[in-house]
Design a protein around this motif. Sequence first.
Motif, PDB file in Angstrom:
ATOM      1  N   GLU A  32       0.527  -0.827  -0.071  1.00  0.00           N
ATOM      2  CA  GLU A  32       0.392  -0.275  -0.105  1.00  0.00           C
ATOM      3  C   GLU A  32       0.989   1.389  -0.017  1.00  0.00           C
ATOM      4  O   GLU A  32       0.889   2.448  -0.696  1.00  0.00           O
ATOM      5  CB  GLU A  32      -1.137  -0.069   0.764  1.00  0.00           C
ATOM      6  N   SER A  33       2.101   0.976   0.802  1.00  0.00           N
ATOM      7  CA  SER A  33       3.142   2.926   0.680  1.00  0.00           C
ATOM      8  C   SER A  33       3.871   2.085  -0.393  1.00  0.00           C
ATOM      9  O   SER A  33       3.468   3.698  -1.230  1.00  0.00           O
ATOM     10  CB  SER A  33       3.807   2.347   1.440  1.00  0.00           C
ATOM     11  N   SER A  34       4.091   1.674  -1.011  1.00  0.00           N
ATOM     12  CA  SER A  34       4.675   1.545  -2.838  1.00  0.00           C
ATOM     13  C   SER A  34       3.205   2.072  -3.642  1.00  0.00           C
ATOM     14  O   SER A  34       3.978   3.189  -4.310  1.00  0.00           O
ATOM     15  CB  SER A  34       5.074   0.348  -2.605  1.00  0.00           C
ATOM     16  N   LEU A  35       2.769   1.674  -3.470  1.00  0.00           N
ATOM     17  CA  LEU A  35       1.575   2.106  -4.954  1.00  0.00           C
ATOM     18  C   LEU A  35       1.291   3.460  -4.195  1.00  0.00           C
ATOM     19  O   LEU A  35       1.225   4.626  -5.318  1.00  0.00           O
ATOM     20  CB  LEU A  35       0.215   1.304  -4.822  1.00  0.00           C
ATOM     21  N   THR A  36       0.875   3.618  -2.864  1.00  0.00           N
ATOM     22  CA  THR A  36       1.123   5.235  -2.657  1.00  0.00           C
ATOM     23  C   THR A  36       2.411   5.871  -3.171  1.00  0.00           C
ATOM     24  O   THR A  36       2.005   7.716  -3.867  1.00  0.00           O
ATOM     25  CB  THR A  36       0.591   5.834  -1.107  1.00  0.00           C
TER      26      THR A  36
END
Length: 236
Positions: free
Chosen positions: A168-172
């Motif tokens: 989720e952090s990477s996609l953000t």
Amino acid sequence: MINLQAIRVLVVDDEDAFRLGLEISLNMSEEFAVKSCESAQSAIDLLKEQAFDVAIIDYQMPEISGLELLDWMRNEKIDTPVIMVTSHGSESLLTDAIKHGVYDYFRKDEVNLKKFSSIIKKVHNQHIHQIGKKLREEAELLIKVQTKEQEAFNAFQNTVNEIGQFIESSLTVHLMNLRRTEHALREMVDEQWREECTSLFNELRDEIETLNKGMKAMLDITILLTVKKVKEESEK
């Protein structure tokens, strides 16, 4: 009136005098419910139909010996405690009987019919105590297994959560970079291409959001399947 708490005793002996004498003596007390057989084969037929709390078995009988009867009982998972009796006892017979799991062993000429009832009750109580101990040990082992399974599940769940947070952090971060790239690119292209550029970046954002939702759903399903498996294992 039948005493439902009476100790169910099976006497197996081809010697009529001893067998019937013991049966009559024990049946005079309401503490026992006694049945007797004159051969091991008759005992086998009876044991297939009924359960007994204690079995008193003659060591030496024609065709099928007392130890062979005991072996059959163990193979059939009949966990009735056995008191072995014999007309001619010896150290070797005693050793052999103990190896076969006999609870107690007596020469017939040493048996006092009046006192034998206390021996039967003692063997019965020892057997109940052993069963209780075994059940407690099995319960403790099950608790340990369940605890380890729960710890393993918690570790797995933490790992899954960490993976989900990382994704989720990477996609953000990718979405933020995509916005910056879109903004910079819009400044670089002619006005006639800006609308198409915006449309392309919107499609990219939608694909990233779909990927993010798919990853979350996959992680949730993984956790649910693990919970189900742990529950099924604990119920076995």
